[in-house]
Design an enzyme around this catalytic site. Structure first.
Site, PDB file in Angstrom:
ATOM      1  N   LYS A   1       0.836  -1.200   0.000  1.00  0.00           N
ATOM      2  CA  LYS A   1       0.000   0.000   0.000  1.00  0.00           C
ATOM      3  C   LYS A   1       0.866   1.244   0.000  1.00  0.00           C
ATOM      4  CE  LYS A   1      -4.062  -1.704   2.328  1.00  0.00           C
ATOM      5  NZ  LYS A   1      -4.623  -2.092   3.599  1.00  0.00           N
TER       6      LYS A   1
ATOM      7  N   GLN B   1      -5.797  -1.805   9.537  1.00  0.00           N
ATOM      8  CA  GLN B   1      -5.567  -3.080   8.853  1.00  0.00           C
ATOM      9  C   GLN B   1      -6.216  -4.225   9.638  1.00  0.00           C
ATOM     10  OE1 GLN B   1      -4.005  -3.521   5.800  1.00  0.00           O
ATOM     11  NE2 GLN B   1      -4.726  -5.620   6.022  1.00  0.00           N
TER      12      GLN B   1
ATOM     13  N   ASP C   1     -12.015   2.820   3.838  1.00  0.00           N
ATOM     14  CA  ASP C   1     -12.279   1.395   3.615  1.00  0.00           C
ATOM     15  C   ASP C   1     -13.784   1.139   3.450  1.00  0.00           C
ATOM     16  OD1 ASP C   1     -10.465  -0.575   3.184  1.00  0.00           O
ATOM     17  OD2 ASP C   1     -10.240  -1.167   5.289  1.00  0.00           O
TER      18      ASP C   1
END
Ligand code: NDP
Length: 284
Positions: free
Chosen positions: A54, A98, A121
């Site tokens: 990422k 995460q 997200d």
């Protein structure tokens, strides 16, 4: 008939290029540098690899990344305090926690604590609610990537019969909502579905997100269907495979994503796209 292989690597590169241009424009005209805070708790090796990927993709797309690496012993209160700090930080446009978190931490509570305007997200109940209303703001990255892949291969879901295998909040549910919003007729399947093969046989679009190696067989695929394989599974021999048996499915499909280099690369590209969008909405 041999179907088209949908090249997720190339399409994600194209999307990352678009994101880089949008981010550079924000920087040039409004002195805004889209900034993503990535929170990684513990030392799950798969998560560490993903976070590193990422960071690299973000740099190339003119997105600034701030890594917050916390030890596996981090308490819920410490994590919630970091989230509150990032919510309040005017420089931070997007926050990515995460997943999975270590088992002693309550990930639902952490996601609920995110400022929805920084939830790149798309997992906060507010953003999932907007999606359910058909008015999406931030859409979960993998489902968003799937829709882009369909667009890139010229498949308009309107009026088509779509079957989604898997009903997780991360993948199955949002992709079903996106397909519905795009006017497909959607059937959702899960572990209690009686006859999976029968459902798949009727589908013009198949999205497989069950985490079962090569369970969807080629002979289940309706001739001319488009197949998006979200699954990532490692076989006993250490090979990466999807949820679809690729070599038999491609004999029937109009187009199909391979694993790897199909849906996977789209997830990070869509995360960066959401981050730039968050910067534009908050500060642009
Ligand atoms: P979950 O484990 O959260 O959900 C799996 C879903 O599949 C559940 O709804 C489950 O049904 C259903 N399911 C399991 N077994 C069967 C079966 N035999 N028949 C029918 N349905 C079944 O997984 P995720 O949604 O998080 O992930 C799915 C897959 O996608 C995994 O392989 C994961 O690694 C991959 N993935 C890939 C990403 C990418 O970037 N490409 C991103 C995220 C995930 P039930 O609800 O009844 O239990």
């Amino acid at each position: 008939m041999i179907g088209q292989i949908i090249d997720g690597t190339a399409i994600s590169a194209k999307l990352r290029g678009e994101v880089a241009i949008a981010a550079a424009a924000l920087r040039a005209h409004q002195q805004i540098v889209p900034t993503l805070a990535v929170v990684l708790v513990g030392d799950d090796p798969a998560s560490a690899v993903y976070v590193k990927a990422k960071a690299k993709a973000a740099r190339e797309a003119n997105v600034d990344v701030r890594d917050h690496k916390l030890p596996a012993t981090t308490t819920q209160a410490e994590l919630m305090a970091l989230v509150a700090e990032l919510n309040a930080d005017p420089i931070v446009d997007g926050i990515l926690v995460q997943l999975p978190l270590p088992p002693h931490l309550d990930s639902d509570a952490v996601i609920r604590a995110l400022d929805p305007s920084k939830d790149v997200d798309g997992l906060h109940p507010t953003n999932l609610g907007y999606l359910a209303q058909g008015k999406p703001v931030f859409v979960p990255c993998t489902p968003k990537g799937c829709m882009r892949l369909l667009r890139e291969v010229g498949v308009d879901p309107a009026g088509l019969r779509a079957v989604v295998l898997g009903r997780s909040v991360l993948v199955g549910k949002p992709i079903a909502l996106l397909l519905q919003n795009a006017n497909a007729t959607v059937t959702m399947c899960h572990s209690k579905t009686r006859d999976l093969a029968d459902e798949v046989r009727r589908a013009d679009i198949v999205v497989a997100a069950i985490g079962r190696p090569e369970m969807v067989r080629g002979e289940w695929i309706k001739p001319g269907a488009t197949v998006l394989d979200v699954g990532i599974n490692r076989t006993a021999e250490g090979k990466l495979v999807g949820d679809v048996h690729f070599t038999s499915a491609i004999q029937h499909a109009h187009a199909i994503t391979p694993v790897p280099r199909g849906v996977g690369p789209m997830t990070i590209a869509c995360l960066l796209e959401n981050t730039v969008e968050a910067a534009r909405r908050r500060r642009g």
